[in-house]
Motif scaffolding. Structure first.
Motif, PDB file in Angstrom:
ATOM      1  N   TYR A  85      49.489  37.171  38.173  1.00 27.80           N
ATOM      2  CA  TYR A  85      50.139  38.378  37.876  1.00 27.80           C
ATOM      3  C   TYR A  85      49.443  39.526  37.752  1.00 27.80           C
ATOM      4  O   TYR A  85      49.913  40.662  38.256  1.00 27.80           O
ATOM      5  CB  TYR A  85      50.995  37.876  36.820  1.00 27.80           C
ATOM      6  N   ASP A  86      49.297  39.507  37.142  1.00 21.79           N
ATOM      7  CA  ASP A  86      47.559  40.784  36.809  1.00 21.79           C
ATOM      8  C   ASP A  86      47.795  41.120  37.962  1.00 21.79           C
ATOM      9  O   ASP A  86      48.086  42.516  38.880  1.00 21.79           O
ATOM     10  CB  ASP A  86      46.678  40.382  36.330  1.00 21.79           C
ATOM     11  N   PHE A  87      46.956  40.623  38.806  1.00 21.84           N
ATOM     12  CA  PHE A  87      46.687  41.079  40.470  1.00 21.84           C
ATOM     13  C   PHE A  87      48.017  41.307  41.246  1.00 21.84           C
ATOM     14  O   PHE A  87      47.883  42.205  41.950  1.00 21.84           O
ATOM     15  CB  PHE A  87      45.593  40.181  41.510  1.00 21.84           C
ATOM     16  N   TYR A  88      49.460  40.798  41.515  1.00 22.06           N
ATOM     17  CA  TYR A  88      49.849  40.841  42.478  1.00 22.06           C
ATOM     18  C   TYR A  88      51.210  42.285  41.829  1.00 22.06           C
ATOM     19  O   TYR A  88      52.004  42.780  42.572  1.00 22.06           O
ATOM     20  CB  TYR A  88      51.149  39.838  42.153  1.00 22.06           C
ATOM     21  N   TYR A  89      50.641  41.918  40.577  1.00 22.95           N
ATOM     22  CA  TYR A  89      51.613  43.857  39.842  1.00 22.95           C
ATOM     23  C   TYR A  89      51.056  44.518  39.367  1.00 22.95           C
ATOM     24  O   TYR A  89      51.599  46.012  38.777  1.00 22.95           O
ATOM     25  CB  TYR A  89      52.758  42.967  38.860  1.00 22.95           C
ATOM     26  N   HIS A  90      49.323  44.531  39.542  1.00 17.83           N
ATOM     27  CA  HIS A  90      48.981  45.768  40.121  1.00 17.83           C
ATOM     28  C   HIS A  90      49.015  46.465  38.128  1.00 17.83           C
ATOM     29  O   HIS A  90      49.268  47.136  38.236  1.00 17.83           O
ATOM     30  CB  HIS A  90      48.920  47.084  40.593  1.00 17.83           C
ATOM     31  N   LEU A  91      48.572  45.227  37.630  1.00 15.68           N
ATOM     32  CA  LEU A  91      49.290  45.724  36.193  1.00 15.68           C
ATOM     33  C   LEU A  91      47.749  45.860  34.642  1.00 15.68           C
ATOM     34  O   LEU A  91      47.980  46.869  34.096  1.00 15.68           O
ATOM     35  CB  LEU A  91      49.525  44.381  35.005  1.00 15.68           C
ATOM     36  N   LYS A  92      46.570  45.954  35.787  1.00 18.35           N
ATOM     37  CA  LYS A  92      45.867  46.101  35.323  1.00 18.35           C
ATOM     38  C   LYS A  92      45.153  45.511  33.598  1.00 18.35           C
ATOM     39  O   LYS A  92      45.134  45.987  32.624  1.00 18.35           O
ATOM     40  CB  LYS A  92      45.194  48.021  35.152  1.00 18.35           C
ATOM     41  N   ASP A  93      45.269  44.186  34.019  1.00 23.83           N
ATOM     42  CA  ASP A  93      45.705  43.607  31.743  1.00 23.83           C
ATOM     43  C   ASP A  93      43.972  43.450  31.440  1.00 23.83           C
ATOM     44  O   ASP A  93      43.346  43.028  32.041  1.00 23.83           O
ATOM     45  CB  ASP A  93      46.460  42.266  32.479  1.00 23.83           C
ATOM     46  N   PRO A  94      44.050  44.152  30.568  1.00 21.36           N
ATOM     47  CA  PRO A  94      42.574  44.096  29.926  1.00 21.36           C
ATOM     48  C   PRO A  94      41.859  42.971  29.432  1.00 21.36           C
ATOM     49  O   PRO A  94      41.341  42.626  28.988  1.00 21.36           O
ATOM     50  CB  PRO A  94      42.409  45.026  28.493  1.00 21.36           C
ATOM     51  N   GLY A  95      42.813  41.853  28.923  1.00 19.82           N
ATOM     52  CA  GLY A  95      43.102  40.060  28.408  1.00 19.82           C
ATOM     53  C   GLY A  95      42.534  39.469  29.398  1.00 19.82           C
ATOM     54  O   GLY A  95      43.075  38.519  28.885  1.00 19.82           O
ATOM     55  N   ASN A  96      42.364  39.927  30.664  1.00 16.63           N
ATOM     56  CA  ASN A  96      42.130  38.624  31.667  1.00 16.63           C
ATOM     57  C   ASN A  96      40.737  38.603  31.270  1.00 16.63           C
ATOM     58  O   ASN A  96      39.734  38.374  31.941  1.00 16.63           O
ATOM     59  CB  ASN A  96      42.238  39.286  32.631  1.00 16.63           C
ATOM     60  N   ILE A  97      40.951  36.808  31.261  1.00 19.60           N
ATOM     61  CA  ILE A  97      40.057  36.500  30.529  1.00 19.60           C
ATOM     62  C   ILE A  97      39.122  35.984  31.695  1.00 19.60           C
ATOM     63  O   ILE A  97      37.538  36.075  32.067  1.00 19.60           O
ATOM     64  CB  ILE A  97      39.611  35.154  29.873  1.00 19.60           C
ATOM     65  N   LEU A  98      39.716  35.897  33.174  1.00 22.14           N
ATOM     66  CA  LEU A  98      39.010  35.416  34.561  1.00 22.14           C
ATOM     67  C   LEU A  98      38.935  37.044  35.578  1.00 22.14           C
ATOM     68  O   LEU A  98      38.567  36.911  36.712  1.00 22.14           O
ATOM     69  CB  LEU A  98      39.889  34.933  35.093  1.00 22.14           C
ATOM     70  N   ALA A  99      38.805  38.158  34.057  1.00 22.21           N
ATOM     71  CA  ALA A  99      38.814  39.036  35.381  1.00 22.21           C
ATOM     72  C   ALA A  99      37.226  39.297  36.072  1.00 22.21           C
ATOM     73  O   ALA A  99      36.297  39.156  35.383  1.00 22.21           O
ATOM     74  CB  ALA A  99      38.885  40.565  34.625  1.00 22.21           C
ATOM     75  N   PRO A 100      37.271  39.719  37.337  1.00 24.78           N
ATOM     76  CA  PRO A 100      35.344  39.993  38.023  1.00 24.78           C
ATOM     77  C   PRO A 100      35.025  40.834  37.449  1.00 24.78           C
ATOM     78  O   PRO A 100      35.292  42.152  37.444  1.00 24.78           O
ATOM     79  CB  PRO A 100      36.440  39.928  39.267  1.00 24.78           C
ATOM     80  N   ASN A 101      33.796  41.267  37.065  1.00 22.00           N
ATOM     81  CA  ASN A 101      33.743  41.826  37.077  1.00 22.00           C
ATOM     82  C   ASN A 101      33.337  43.123  35.684  1.00 22.00           C
ATOM     83  O   ASN A 101      33.210  44.006  35.924  1.00 22.00           O
ATOM     84  CB  ASN A 101      32.419  42.856  38.091  1.00 22.00           C
ATOM     85  N   GLY A 102      34.484  41.916  35.203  1.00 18.15           N
ATOM     86  CA  GLY A 102      35.220  43.011  33.428  1.00 18.15           C
ATOM     87  C   GLY A 102      34.716  42.805  32.482  1.00 18.15           C
ATOM     88  O   GLY A 102      33.349  42.131  32.167  1.00 18.15           O
ATOM     89  N   SER A 103      34.987  43.586  31.344  1.00 14.08           N
ATOM     90  CA  SER A 103      33.997  43.022  29.826  1.00 14.08           C
ATOM     91  C   SER A 103      34.952  42.446  29.397  1.00 14.08           C
ATOM     92  O   SER A 103      34.526  41.573  28.414  1.00 14.08           O
ATOM     93  CB  SER A 103      34.115  44.655  29.159  1.00 14.08           C
ATOM     94  N   ALA A 104      35.912  41.376  29.484  1.00 10.19           N
ATOM     95  CA  ALA A 104      37.208  40.280  29.083  1.00 10.19           C
ATOM     96  C   ALA A 104      36.175  39.088  28.384  1.00 10.19           C
ATOM     97  O   ALA A 104      35.329  39.197  28.900  1.00 10.19           O
ATOM     98  CB  ALA A 104      37.901  40.381  29.782  1.00 10.19           C
ATOM     99  N   THR A 105      36.682  38.644  27.247  1.00 13.48           N
ATOM    100  CA  THR A 105      35.354  37.992  26.872  1.00 13.48           C
ATOM    101  C   THR A 105      36.191  36.180  27.945  1.00 13.48           C
ATOM    102  O   THR A 105      37.026  36.134  28.723  1.00 13.48           O
ATOM    103  CB  THR A 105      36.245  37.578  25.325  1.00 13.48           C
ATOM    104  N   LYS A 106      34.984  35.796  28.040  1.00 18.25           N
ATOM    105  CA  LYS A 106      35.086  34.528  28.399  1.00 18.25           C
ATOM    106  C   LYS A 106      34.949  33.770  27.366  1.00 18.25           C
ATOM    107  O   LYS A 106      35.812  32.316  27.391  1.00 18.25           O
ATOM    108  CB  LYS A 106      33.866  33.850  29.187  1.00 18.25           C
ATOM    109  N   SER A 107      35.879  33.348  26.067  1.00 16.41           N
ATOM    110  CA  SER A 107      35.850  32.638  25.486  1.00 16.41           C
ATOM    111  C   SER A 107      37.355  32.669  24.873  1.00 16.41           C
ATOM    112  O   SER A 107      37.900  33.098  25.586  1.00 16.41           O
ATOM    113  CB  SER A 107      35.447  33.541  23.586  1.00 16.41           C
ATOM    114  N   VAL A 108      37.493  30.993  24.720  1.00 15.12           N
ATOM    115  CA  VAL A 108      38.662  30.566  24.534  1.00 15.12           C
ATOM    116  C   VAL A 108      40.113  32.094  23.512  1.00 15.12           C
ATOM    117  O   VAL A 108      39.501  31.887  22.207  1.00 15.12           O
ATOM    118  CB  VAL A 108      38.642  29.593  23.288  1.00 15.12           C
TER     119      VAL A 108
END
Length: 625
Positions: A593-616
């Motif tokens: 949804y983030d990718f399709y709607y270009h939302l630039k979601d800061p909480g995307n835990i699967l964001a490539p090369n991003g700073s989002a955490t991978k924790s639960v």
């Protein structure tokens, strides 16, 4: 010698001469008038070669014109079979050049016995060194030559493999089965995916050259040429960029569950569909394979990977893998109950930790949740509510309405090998149990367990119908087909496959429940089962989690959704085998949804090369739903 004997001898010799002359004339006549055509053909064949020019297959294109399957020039080793096998020494020499065994070459040639004077392809995609070796050693390799031919190329590799499929050289049996006069023993044909489904369109018409050759089989002069006609082009509904993102997010989610959560997550699939038409925008399945290996020839290591029965990369898990849908099925139970009047949107059912009828199944959360209406029961996936709803509705009514929603039968997507799933009825259980029926069986069916079996494509189609207030479209991948000159020969029109008519208030209750499922907050309370994975998401999404327990196997986890919640455009369904539970498949949908709607979601835990955490995320309630 007496004169009378000399005279008789002359008569005998004369008669013998006449007979011999008659035999000679008869033989000459036979050769000229009976065998003349064949002998002339043989003579021509010995000095003239008909060199086929293989037609390129049609292109497979994304919705934005990117190539999903195309062609590139390559060279193959051909053997012009005149009925005489290669001598042993020459056969061994050719085998060494091509890195094949002599037996393998003999098998290839023998497979097409009965078609003399037609070149047989021994090996495709020759290296420059192999081309040079064959050309330089042509006098020692009678009947062997190098021929240019198109090579199939798949730019996205394993990312879109299960959509486009792959091609291979045709077998003798396939040559008979296809019944296509354009095909020859050297044709390349589709084996899976769109390559197989649209074989008759993608197949081109071969051309050819009549070439005079010398005694070493070297071309001397071109006598005539017929140009090949490429196959038709497929224009798909697939977004190349979204397809790449879907595959990446799916693989990352599985890797995250393996490494961070220490789960046996091993495989999965994801589908993105336009809810207004049924157009499939992306479809990824993992493990996958590289279709270029089939077209270009694969190493032993690559073959071992592709045909590994423990991972089965060739299986399209989006359309073929049948699994219990778990709680993602609960909207179907709700629709059946509402349609039959078993419940209303305001019906309240007490959320006890355990159901009050035998065999007394537990609620997934195993705590008291108060009195639940339909919206809360969907949002928090209350099993007790749906055990009772299933009992009130009845298994056959659930099966009837689930069938209208697409369960238990193929969706009709334009791919080969789609599974039908299974929607159990009372009669099915009675057959399995020697005529016995146990009322408690409906409890499992109502929550998507038991004998319920569904595919991911069925689930995305069904949740798309929920988004559209009961209008279900047939999923499809090919929007149009055009000739090489651009003429349109086929256009797909959206097809409504079924409709479920309910009052607006009933649909509103179901939508509210799916909205609730993605709301952060406590359970019991105002939170939903997928809420923690949508904390801070800048768009309201409707969803439903599901976790299916299969005896002796890791859990099958699901997340189905549509968005935006108030104006749905796309539906997304995700499945991960061996995951924690359904909520842990939700990050794939959030990412898309983030990718399709270009939302630039800061909480995307699967964001490539991003700073989002991978924790639960905080607030996740464990409980297998």
């Amino acid at each position: 010698m007496p004169p009378q004997f000399r005279e008789k001898r002359l008569v005998f010799l004369a008669i013998l001469s006449v007979l011999l002359l008659g035999l000679l004339v008869t033989r000459m006549g036979y050769l000229e008038f009976v065998q003349g055509s064949a002998l002339r053909s043989l003579g021509v064949a010995l000095r003239v070669r008909v060199m086929p020019i293989q037609a390129p297959r049609g292109l497979i294109l994304s919705r934005d014109g990117k190539r999903l399957a195309s062609n590139m020039p390559s060279f193959s080793a051909e053997f012009f079979d005149l009925g005489q096998p290669l001598p042993t020494k020459e056969l061994q020499h050719l085998a060494a050049i091509l890195h094949l065994t002599p037996k393998a070459i003999q098998t290839i040639v023998q497979d097409y016995k009965g078609q003399p004077y037609i070149p047989v392809t021994i090996k495709t995609n020759l290296t420059p060194k192999q081309i040079t070796q064959i050309d330089e050693q042509r006098p020692d390799l009678p009947g062997v030559f190098v021929q240019a031919q198109p090579l199939r190329v798949y730019p996205l590799g394993d990312v879109a493999a299960h959509i486009v499929g792959y091609v291979q050289g045709i077998t003798a049996q396939e040559l008979k089965d296809w019944k296509d006069p354009r095909l020859t023993q050297n044709s390349i044909v589709g084996q899976s995916g769109l390559e197989y489904q649209y074989q008759k369109y993608l197949q081109g018409t071969d051309g050819g050259e009549e070439v005079e050759v010398d005694s070493f089989n070297k071309p001397v002069k071109v006598l005539g040429t017929k140009a090949p006609v490429p196959g038709d082009n497929l224009h798909t509904t697939v977004s190349a960029s979204l397809q790449k993102e879907a595959y990446r997010a799916l693989v990352d989610d599985i890797a995250w569950q393996q490494s961070v959560l220490k789960q046996p997550a091993s495989s999965g699939a994801v589908v993105v569909m336009d809810v207004h038409t049924g157009a499939v925008l992306a479809m990824a399945s993992y493990p996958s394979f590289n279709p270029n290996w089939f077209a270009q020839g694969m190493t032993n290591a690559e073959a071992k990977q592709v045909f590994d029965p423990t991972t089965d990369p060739l299986l399209n898990r989006a359309i073929t893998a049948m699994q219990p849908p778990g709680s993602s099925f609960k909207m179907a139970t709700a629709i059946a109950a509402l349609a039959t009047g078993a419940i209303t949107p305001s019906t309240l059912i007490q959320g006890l930790p355990r159901y009050w009828y035998p065999p007394y199944p537990w609620n997934w959360i195993k705590v008291y949740t108060g009195w639940n209406d339909l919206a809360q029961a969907i949002g928090q996936s209350n099993d007790i509510f749906f055990y009772e709803t299933g009992r009130l509705t009845g298994i056959d009514a659930i099966a009837k309405w689930a069938s209208i929603l697409g369960f238990g039968k193929p969706t009709g997507i334009d791919l080969p090998g789609e599974a039908s799933g299974l929607m159990p009825t009372k009669a099915l259980y009675e057959k399995q149990n020697q005529g016995a029926w146990y009322p408690g069986l409906v409890y499992s069916v109502a929550i998507g367990q038991g004998e319920d079996l569904a595919t991911l494509i069925q689930l995305v189609d069904y949740v798309g119908a929920v988004a559209e207030d009961g209008v279900r479209y047939q999923p499809y991948l090919v929007q149009s087909i055009t000739t090489p000159k651009g003429k349109t020969v086929y256009t797909h029109e959206p097809k409504v496959t079924s409709r479920v008519k309910l009052p607006a208030a009933d649909w509103q209750a179901i939508h509210s429940g799916m909205d609730w499922a993605t709301q952060p907050g406590p359970i019991p309370g105002n939170g939903g089962t997928a809420g923690p994975f949508f904390q801070g998401f800048p768009m309201q999404v409707a969803g439903k989690t599901g976790t299916a327990q299969v005896s002796g196997q890791p859990s099958i986890t699901w997340f189905v959704s549509y968005g935006p919640a108030k104006n749905p455009q796309i539906a997304i369904a995700v499945q991960v085998a061996g995951g924690v539970e359904g909520a842990y498949a939700a990050p794939v949908a959030r990412d898309l949804y983030d990718f399709y709607y270009h939302l630039k979601d800061p909480g995307n835990i699967l964001a490539p090369n991003g700073s989002a955490t991978k924790s639960v995320p905080s607030g996740v309630v464990q409980g297998n739903d």
